[in-house]
Structures are given as structure tokens and as C-alpha cells.
Scaffold this active site. Structure first.
Site, short mmCIF file in Angstrom:
data_model
loop_
_atom_site.label_atom_id
_atom_site.label_comp_id
_atom_site.label_asym_id
_atom_site.label_seq_id
_atom_site.Cartn_x
_atom_site.Cartn_y
_atom_site.Cartn_z
N CYS A 154 27.75 2.08 13.50
CA CYS A 154 28.99 1.17 13.44
C CYS A 154 28.97 -0.20 14.32
O CYS A 154 28.58 -0.07 15.63
CB CYS A 154 30.27 1.99 13.97
SG CYS A 154 31.77 1.01 14.11
N THR A 155 29.13 -1.16 13.73
CA THR A 155 28.86 -2.50 14.53
C THR A 155 29.52 -2.67 15.71
O THR A 155 29.33 -3.55 16.48
CB THR A 155 29.03 -3.44 13.59
OG1 THR A 155 30.39 -3.61 12.77
CG2 THR A 155 27.67 -3.62 12.42
N HIS A 156 30.78 -1.89 15.89
CA HIS A 156 31.57 -1.97 17.25
C HIS A 156 30.74 -1.19 18.40
O HIS A 156 31.05 -1.80 19.39
CB HIS A 156 32.93 -1.16 17.18
CG HIS A 156 34.00 -1.86 16.31
ND1 HIS A 156 34.05 -2.36 14.74
CD2 HIS A 156 35.16 -2.51 16.78
CE1 HIS A 156 35.05 -2.83 14.60
NE2 HIS A 156 35.86 -3.19 15.53
N ASP A 190 33.76 -8.22 9.12
CA ASP A 190 34.10 -6.82 9.62
C ASP A 190 35.58 -6.65 9.65
O ASP A 190 36.40 -7.64 9.57
CB ASP A 190 33.41 -6.89 11.00
CG ASP A 190 33.60 -5.37 11.60
OD1 ASP A 190 33.22 -4.41 11.07
OD2 ASP A 190 34.14 -5.33 12.77
N SER A 191 35.94 -5.57 9.93
CA SER A 191 37.33 -5.06 9.91
C SER A 191 37.86 -5.60 11.49
O SER A 191 39.12 -5.64 11.57
CB SER A 191 37.43 -3.56 10.07
OG SER A 191 36.63 -2.95 11.29
N TYR A 218 38.71 0.41 9.37
CA TYR A 218 38.51 0.56 8.27
C TYR A 218 37.88 1.97 7.97
O TYR A 218 38.18 2.74 6.72
CB TYR A 218 37.18 -0.25 7.86
CG TYR A 218 37.71 -1.51 7.25
CD1 TYR A 218 38.85 -2.14 7.27
CD2 TYR A 218 36.66 -2.41 6.59
CE1 TYR A 218 39.19 -3.48 6.69
CE2 TYR A 218 36.96 -3.76 6.29
CZ TYR A 218 38.38 -4.31 6.21
OH TYR A 218 38.46 -5.36 5.65
N CYS A 224 29.48 -4.80 8.82
CA CYS A 224 30.47 -3.57 9.00
C CYS A 224 29.66 -2.36 8.14
O CYS A 224 29.62 -2.46 6.92
CB CYS A 224 31.52 -3.66 8.63
SG CYS A 224 32.72 -2.42 8.43
N ASN A 225 29.44 -1.29 8.79
CA ASN A 225 28.67 0.03 8.17
C ASN A 225 29.74 0.47 7.17
O ASN A 225 29.28 0.91 5.89
CB ASN A 225 28.21 0.95 8.97
CG ASN A 225 27.03 0.44 9.84
OD1 ASN A 225 25.88 1.05 9.47
ND2 ASN A 225 27.40 -0.36 10.83
N THR A 226 31.06 0.78 7.51
CA THR A 226 32.02 1.15 6.63
C THR A 226 32.06 0.61 5.22
O THR A 226 32.35 0.89 4.28
CB THR A 226 33.36 1.36 7.38
OG1 THR A 226 32.90 1.92 8.65
CG2 THR A 226 34.21 2.24 6.57
N1 DGL Z 1 32.79 -2.09 12.51
C1 DGL Z 1 32.81 -1.13 11.38
C2 DGL Z 1 31.52 -0.56 10.88
O1 DGL Z 1 30.47 -1.03 11.11
C3 DGL Z 1 33.97 -0.69 11.08
C4 DGL Z 1 34.78 0.01 12.13
C5 DGL Z 1 36.11 0.38 11.46
O2 DGL Z 1 36.82 -0.45 11.37
O3 DGL Z 1 36.55 1.55 11.30
O4 DGL Z 1 31.52 0.55 10.33
#
Ligand code: DGL
Length: 271
Positions: free
Chosen positions: A182-184, A8-9, A40, A71-73
Site C-alpha cells: 500500500c503506497t501509504h 491515490d485515495s 479505499y 494506489c495498490n487498492t
Molecule cells: N494508498 C492506497 C494503496 O496503495 C490505498 C489506501 C486506502 O485508501 O485504503 O492501497
């Protein structure tokens, strides 16, 4: 070492790691957070692809037998490229759970929280096309939210204000289902649920992703039969800061090692 690699980012993928760990406690897990480049979301897809490829190479060098793009992105930008570049490696990616959201809604109005990179991707356009013909989606790229979570502000007043601002238009429109794309974002779930109230269903796809990891390992005959797995984390940011934040988010300590990007775009251990 035979492990499951996750990338992940930043700390977001830990919301996936905890479900993988619960479902598959016998597996060793290796986690890479690219905090040198977080977020990201606003970055061009080609850049995220290049980061994801290098992180994958690092994870494979550490003995990963399967890679979860947690990470979805990065999944939106790089999953297709990763599968082409590493054809022998099983990958499990993430995508906003539009299908689950469309099945769950009664009002026909579904909120989606994800990053700009995810919303702008072909993968997301295809999800909308396949699963959201009969529902109305209300999207928000949640600018600034990943940064607050990276700063450990999962319950702060600033985060509450931002979430209120992001969600008000969706709530006014009458959503009854909210997809965390988004996983965050699962790390602000308690705050989110307070804001949207008990009648809005919040969907975190991480448990389904963990089940998919298990299925894919099974199909490759690669499940670890017994024992107790270890978790090793790496970050391209500050290892000490990451470990403190991981402890806050997971309520357990993670052994964390620092990494850096070399001039030719590879990852290397610090020290
Ligand atoms: N956790 C990430 C996601 O699932 C990326 C968030 C990011 O770095 O912008 O998209």
C-alpha cells in the site's frame, strides 16, 4: 500541459511521486488525492472503479499523457477497467511486490502489508498463484493504519503500538522479508524498520514503478527532454490540510488546489 498524472485515495501516492520526481525531474506532475473517500481499502471494488475513472477523466482534462495509479487498492479494483475505458492512455499500476519478495526471502516466509481491497482482488490471487508457490505469505490488512498516516501520525506512539500488533504474528512466524503493498506505508518505514529489526528486508516497489514510468514514456516517445518540471496537487479533501501534511511527508511544499465531487460523479475545481 504535458504531464504525468498520479492518483491515490490520499497522501499515499506521494511515496511514488517522490521517486518519479527524482528519476524524471524534467516532467510536470499532477497529483490527485481523493481524500473525500479515503480509505479505499474497505470499499467495494465497483465504487473504487467509478472513482478511478472520474479521476482519470480529470487528469486527462488537465493534460496528462500517462497515468500512474499510485494506489495498490485502486490498481487491484480498477486497472483493467481503466485500460479498457481509456484504450489510448498509457497506465502504470501498482501491485504488492510478491515476485520481488519471493526472490529475496531466505527463510521462505514473507510478510505482506496491504489493504483488504487488495487482498480480496483477483489480481492478488493471480500474484500468489504465479509467484508464491514456494513461499509462505503472512498477510495483514492493516486496519486503521492508512487513517493514522492521513492524520500525519507517522511516528506517534499510537502508530507504533498498531504496527507492533500487526507485525508480531509475522515476526513470530519467522518472516525475513516484508512487502509494503500500500503506497501509504512507506511513510512509516523508519518505525517499521525499528520494529522488525535490521534482519528483515522491507520492500517498497515505488522505485521500480518510477523506472516503469520512464520505460513506458520512452516507448511512447513521450519523455520530456529538458527543463525543470512543476508539481500540482489536487485534493477532494481540504487543500490547506493536505498541503501541510504533504510538506511533513515530502519535506517540500506542494501547490494544492481543492476539488469536489459533483452530483453526477465528476470532479470539479472548487471556487
Ligand atoms: N494508498 C492506497 C494503496 O496503495 C490505498 C489506501 C486506502 O485508501 O485504503 O492501497
Amino acid at each position: 500541459m504535458d504531464s504525468i498524472g498520479l492518483l491515490d485515495s490520499g497522501v499515499g501516492g506521494l511515496s511514488v511521486l517522490r521517486h518519479v520526481q527524482t528519476l524524471l525531474p524534467q516532467e510536470n506532475l499532477i497529483y490527485v488525492a481523493d481524500q473525500a473517500h479515503v480509505p479505499y481499502g474497505p470499499r467495494p471494488a465497483a465504487e473504487v472503479q467509478a472513482f478511478s475513472r472520474s479521476i482519470t477523466r480529470f487528469l486527462l482534462a488537465q493534460g496528462a499523457k500517462l497515468i500512474v495509479v499510485a494506489c495498490n487498492t485502486a490498481s487491484a479494483a480498477a486497472l483493467t477497467d481503466l485500460r479498457q475505458t481509456f484504450p489510448d492512455v498509457p497506465f502504470v499500476g501498482m501491485e504488492p511486490a510478491v515476485k520481488m519478495g519471493a526472490a529475496a526471502t531466505r527463510s521462505g516466509k514473507v510478510g505482506v502489508m496491504a489493504t483488504a481491497g487488495t487482498f480480496e482482488s483477483q489480481r492478488y490471487a493471480s500474484l500468489m498463484h504465479r509467484f508464491a508457490q514456494d513461499v509462505q505469505l503472512y498477510q495483514n490488512p492493516c486496519r486503521g493504519l492508512v487513517e493514522l498516516i492521513e492524520a500525519g501520525q507517522t511516528e506517534s506512539a499510537a502508530t507504533a503500538v498498531l504496527l507492533q500488533e500487526l507485525l508480531s504474528p509475522m515476526l513470530a512466524a519467522g518472516i525475513d522479508t516484508l512487502i509494503l503493498g500500500c503506497t501509504h506505508y512507506p511513510f512509516v518505514l523508519p518505525l517499521l524498520q525499528t520494529i522488525v529489526g535490521p534482519d528483515v528486508t522491507i520492500i517498497d516497489p515505488a522505485p521500480a514503478v518510477a523506472r516503469q514510468v520512464k520505460r513506458v514514456l520512452q516507448s511512447h516517445n513521450a519523455l520530456t527532454a529538458s527543463g525543470s518540471g512543476a508539481v500540482q496537487a489536487y485534493t477532494t479533501g481540504d487543500a490547506h490540510t493536505f498541503a501541510i501534511l504533504a510538506q511533513q511527508l515530502l519535506q517540500t511544499s506542494l501547490v494544492t488546489t481543492g476539488l469536489h465531487w459533483t452530483a453526477n460523479g465528476a470532479l470539479s475545481l472548487n471556487g
